[in-house]
Scaffold this motif. Structure first.
Motif, PDB file in Angstrom:
ATOM      1  N   PHE A  31       0.852  -1.189   0.000  1.00 23.99           N
ATOM      2  CA  PHE A  31       0.000   0.000   0.000  1.00 23.99           C
ATOM      3  C   PHE A  31       0.889   1.241   0.000  1.00 23.99           C
ATOM      4  O   PHE A  31       1.930   1.255   0.643  1.00 23.99           O
ATOM      5  N   ARG A  32       0.443   2.233  -0.753  1.00 28.64           N
ATOM      6  CA  ARG A  32       1.173   3.505  -0.760  1.00 28.64           C
ATOM      7  C   ARG A  32       0.248   4.595  -0.238  1.00 28.64           C
ATOM      8  O   ARG A  32      -0.920   4.655  -0.611  1.00 28.64           O
ATOM      9  N   PHE A  33       0.788   5.456   0.638  1.00 26.52           N
ATOM     10  CA  PHE A  33      -0.020   6.526   1.224  1.00 26.52           C
ATOM     11  C   PHE A  33       0.217   7.836   0.492  1.00 26.52           C
ATOM     12  O   PHE A  33       1.283   8.046  -0.069  1.00 26.52           O
ATOM     13  N   ASN A  34      -0.779   8.688   0.537  1.00 25.58           N
ATOM     14  CA  ASN A  34      -0.694   9.953  -0.188  1.00 25.58           C
ATOM     15  C   ASN A  34      -0.687  11.174   0.723  1.00 25.58           C
ATOM     16  O   ASN A  34      -0.614  12.297   0.256  1.00 25.58           O
ATOM     17  N   ASP A  35      -0.765  10.904   2.021  1.00 24.82           N
ATOM     18  CA  ASP A  35      -0.755  12.001   2.998  1.00 24.82           C
ATOM     19  C   ASP A  35      -0.573  11.396   4.395  1.00 24.82           C
ATOM     20  O   ASP A  35      -0.288  10.208   4.514  1.00 24.82           O
ATOM     21  N   GLN A  36      -0.784  12.210   5.423  1.00 25.05           N
ATOM     22  CA  GLN A  36      -0.587  11.698   6.783  1.00 25.05           C
ATOM     23  C   GLN A  36      -1.878  11.134   7.375  1.00 25.05           C
ATOM     24  O   GLN A  36      -1.912  10.738   8.532  1.00 25.05           O
ATOM     25  N   ALA A  37      -2.937  11.136   6.583  1.00 24.50           N
ATOM     26  CA  ALA A  37      -4.252  10.647   7.009  1.00 24.50           C
ATOM     27  C   ALA A  37      -4.681  11.336   8.305  1.00 24.50           C
ATOM     28  O   ALA A  37      -4.316  12.490   8.543  1.00 24.50           O
ATOM     29  N   GLY A  38      -5.453  10.626   9.144  1.00 24.21           N
ATOM     30  CA  GLY A  38      -5.975  11.305  10.353  1.00 24.21           C
ATOM     31  C   GLY A  38      -5.659  10.538  11.613  1.00 24.21           C
ATOM     32  O   GLY A  38      -4.504  10.260  11.881  1.00 24.21           O
ATOM     33  N   ASP A  39      -6.654  10.198  12.379  1.00 23.88           N
ATOM     34  CA  ASP A  39      -6.404   9.585  13.684  1.00 23.88           C
ATOM     35  C   ASP A  39      -6.150   8.087  13.632  1.00 23.88           C
ATOM     36  O   ASP A  39      -5.243   7.584  14.276  1.00 23.88           O
ATOM     37  N   CYS A  40      -6.945   7.362  12.825  1.00 25.57           N
ATOM     38  CA  CYS A  40      -6.670   5.941  12.739  1.00 25.57           C
ATOM     39  C   CYS A  40      -7.331   5.260  11.548  1.00 25.57           C
ATOM     40  O   CYS A  40      -8.420   5.676  11.127  1.00 25.57           O
ATOM     41  N   PHE A  41      -6.638   4.300  11.007  1.00 27.13           N
ATOM     42  CA  PHE A  41      -7.250   3.377  10.057  1.00 27.13           C
ATOM     43  C   PHE A  41      -6.508   2.058  10.171  1.00 27.13           C
ATOM     44  O   PHE A  41      -5.363   2.005  10.644  1.00 27.13           O
ATOM     45  N   ILE A  42      -7.182   0.969   9.750  1.00 26.88           N
ATOM     46  CA  ILE A  42      -6.605  -0.370   9.904  1.00 26.88           C
ATOM     47  C   ILE A  42      -6.534  -1.038   8.534  1.00 26.88           C
ATOM     48  O   ILE A  42      -7.473  -0.931   7.741  1.00 26.88           O
ATOM     49  N   ILE A  43      -5.415  -1.713   8.300  1.00 31.31           N
ATOM     50  CA  ILE A  43      -5.312  -2.541   7.107  1.00 31.31           C
ATOM     51  C   ILE A  43      -5.120  -3.973   7.593  1.00 31.31           C
ATOM     52  O   ILE A  43      -4.269  -4.224   8.456  1.00 31.31           O
ATOM     53  N   GLY A  44      -5.889  -4.922   7.057  1.00 25.67           N
ATOM     54  CA  GLY A  44      -5.739  -6.292   7.527  1.00 25.67           C
ATOM     55  C   GLY A  44      -6.602  -7.256   6.745  1.00 25.67           C
ATOM     56  O   GLY A  44      -6.872  -7.022   5.558  1.00 25.67           O
ATOM     57  N   LEU A  45      -7.058  -8.331   7.418  1.00 26.10           N
ATOM     58  CA  LEU A  45      -7.875  -9.348   6.763  1.00 26.10           C
ATOM     59  C   LEU A  45      -9.180  -9.526   7.528  1.00 26.10           C
ATOM     60  O   LEU A  45      -9.195  -9.463   8.759  1.00 26.10           O
ATOM     61  N   VAL A  46     -10.256  -9.762   6.771  1.00 29.69           N
ATOM     62  CA  VAL A  46     -11.506 -10.155   7.417  1.00 29.69           C
ATOM     63  C   VAL A  46     -11.863 -11.554   6.933  1.00 29.69           C
ATOM     64  O   VAL A  46     -11.569 -11.905   5.790  1.00 29.69           O
ATOM     65  N   SER A  47     -12.472 -12.384   7.783  1.00 26.77           N
ATOM     66  CA  SER A  47     -12.746 -13.764   7.379  1.00 26.77           C
ATOM     67  C   SER A  47     -14.029 -13.837   6.569  1.00 26.77           C
ATOM     68  O   SER A  47     -14.962 -13.043   6.757  1.00 26.77           O
ATOM     69  N   LYS A  48     -14.026 -14.806   5.649  1.00 23.84           N
ATOM     70  CA  LYS A  48     -15.165 -14.989   4.752  1.00 23.84           C
ATOM     71  C   LYS A  48     -16.461 -15.249   5.526  1.00 23.84           C
ATOM     72  O   LYS A  48     -17.538 -14.814   5.135  1.00 23.84           O
ATOM     73  N   SER A  49     -16.336 -15.962   6.665  1.00 26.91           N
ATOM     74  CA  SER A  49     -17.532 -16.361   7.415  1.00 26.91           C
ATOM     75  C   SER A  49     -18.059 -15.242   8.327  1.00 26.91           C
ATOM     76  O   SER A  49     -19.095 -15.392   8.954  1.00 26.91           O
ATOM     77  N   SER A  50     -17.333 -14.134   8.335  1.00 28.75           N
ATOM     78  CA  SER A  50     -17.771 -13.019   9.178  1.00 28.75           C
ATOM     79  C   SER A  50     -19.085 -12.442   8.653  1.00 28.75           C
ATOM     80  O   SER A  50     -19.393 -12.545   7.477  1.00 28.75           O
TER      81      SER A  50
END
Ligand SMILES: [Zn+2]
Length: 485
Positions: A362-381
């Motif tokens: 992933f490439r960022f284009n700024d400093q963003a804000g307070d929080c974000f998450i990058i990860g995986l979610v399960s198919k059965s969720s």
């Protein structure tokens, strides 16, 4: 009477009965005006200037003794320079006139010869004409149609008779004429070549041809010397070159030798032989490098396009307002949070399983804000809420519950423009690792309590937080699958 010799022309000081023809330019005597007799009497008359010449001369006329100079030789050199120029112009004109005439003559001859060739073939055409006339009997036909009132009946009978005779011969005459036609077809093998090709080749040669050359450039003798040396080199027995090739080379060389006039040939040959083995080794090494690079590129196959059109919005909060733009030209996917108030998540419905490992950047284009998450979610969720599963890395916030397990370097979470991070997924090992790309000095991975389920199928997901209002864009620039081996 010549204007110069009118009554206004002064008389010679030495010989008052003579009108002056010259002026003396050196002022070394009292008399400036000089006559024809003076020139015979004066032992030094090199500074005499003809009055007639002065009055008649044009702009480009250069006197041999005017103006007075320390070295009059300069004047004759200037004259020589002008002569050189006019000789050159004359030379160009003559040479081209001659060339044009010769070329036109040669073309005329070619034209005549080609036409003659076709005409010579005409014997066969004459034959068919004769056979045609024999079968058509045009003469007889002409005779019969001379119908007059008194012989009309008789002539009509003749005509009828003649036509019916020809009709009877139909089959036979067809055969005869077909035979002749077949014969002539054998000779229809000549056709004109494409004159445009010839024309273009001449035009191209003309464009390249420069009739003027710099005197300081190579002479034809030097070029001939180059040719000899090249012949010697090519003809070197170690090269195993056929004599016919050397002959071809020389023919071609002669054709374009004028081009060598402008080539720098003073030091065409190196003082010592080139080491061909080194050249070959260099080349081999180069090819090897390219091959290695190609293999590497293949291994590093970026297949971002695999996850095109797979983006889904999570079914909570304002997820549907997060924009996903696929930029096929740059082979990237842009995840955009265009609105400050938006929070929620998106995921890519592309199945990741334990059978493979995955690398995503992933490439960022700024400093963003307070929080974000990058990860995986399960198919059965059911909600695909990354915020609750903790199976990703939190950015912009030092909360250690999202990939807070530091394997190498520090916990990293701050981002900035153009920064790239790499996510490595190994479901079989139940792990997601995040690394700084391309240096790989920091490795953060999932906390023990949030490890993946190795039997589960997962999707790549992003989650944007709620607290602080911000806009941002995150680019998914790289996706790779690696077979478990
Ligand atoms: Zn005189």
């Amino acid at each position: 009477m010549d204007k110069v010799y009118n009554m206004n022309t002064p008389f010679c000081g030495q010989h008052p009965e003579n009108q002056a023809i010259y002026i003396k330019a050196s002022l070394d005597s009292n008399q400036i005006f000089k006559c024809q007799e003076c020139i015979l009497e004066d032992t030094y008359n090199k500074d005499y200037l003809s009055i007639k010449t002065i009055s008649k001369c044009q702009d480009e006329y250069i006197f041999m003794n005017w103006p007075p100079l320390e070295d009059l030789g300069i004047l004759s050199e200037i004259r020589g320079a002008f002569q050189y120029r006019s000789d050159l112009i004359k030379g160009i004109e003559q040479a081209f006139d001659g060339l044009i005439k010769e070329i036109v003559d040669a073309l005329e001859q070619k034209k005549k010869a080609a036409m003659q060739t076709v005409i010579n073939e005409s014997v066969k055409w004459d034959e068919i004409l004769k056979v045609y006339n024999d079968t058509a009997e045009k003469k007889k036909l002409k005779q019969i149609i001379k119908i007059e009132k008194q012989n009309m009946e008789c002539k009509l009978d003749d005509l009828r008779c003649f036509i019916s005779e020809k009709i009877q011969q139909k089959q036979q005459n067809t055969k005869i004429l077909q035979q002749q036609l077949d014969k002539i077809k054998e000779y229809q093998i000549l056709q004109m070549v494409d004159m445009n090709l010839f024309k273009h080749s001449i035009v191209r040669q003309l464009e390249e041809f420069n009739p003027l050359t710099n005197k300081r450039k190579n002479s034809y003798e030097q070029i001939d010397e180059v040719k000899k040396q090249l012949n010697f080199l090519i003809g070197n027995k170690l090269n195993h070159v056929r004599p016919s090739f050397i002959q071809q080379f020389n023919n071609l060389f002669d054709k374009v030798s004028y081009a060598f006039l402008e080539l720098q040939i003073d030091d065409i040959f190196t003082s010592k032989p080139l080491n061909y083995m080194i050249l070959i080794e260099d080349e081999a090494l180069y090819i090897q490098k390219i091959a290695q690079q190609m293999i590497k590129d293949k291994e590093n196959m970026n297949i971002v396009s695999q996850i095109y059109e797979k983006a889904m919005n999570c079914n909570y909060d304002q997820s549907n307002l997060i924009q996903v733009v696929e930029n096929i030209y740059e082979n990237i996917i842009q995840i955009q949070k265009d609105n400050e108030d938006v929070y929620g998540g998106i995921y890519f419905k592309y199945e990741l399983t334990k059978n493979k490992k995955y690398v995503v950047r992933f490439r960022f284009n700024d400093q963003a804000g307070d929080c974000f998450i990058i990860g995986l979610v399960s198919k059965s969720s059911t909600t695909y809420d990354l915020n609750k599963t903790h199976q990703g890395k939190l950015f912009c916030n030092d909360n250690i519950h999202y990939c807070g397990n530091v394997i190498q370097g520090d916990l990293f979470y701050e981002i900035q423009k153009d920064q790239v991070i790499e996510m490595r997924v190994d479901i079989q090992a139940q792990q997601i690792q995040f690394l700084d790309y391309p240096n790989y000095q920091k490795v953060n991975q999932l906390n023990e309590e949030y490890k993946l389920n190795s039997e589960e199928t997962y999707y790549i997901a992003l989650h944007f937080g709620i607290n602080e209002k911000y806009k941002t864009r995150i680019d998914l620039i790289y996706f790779q699958e690696i077979d478990y081996s």
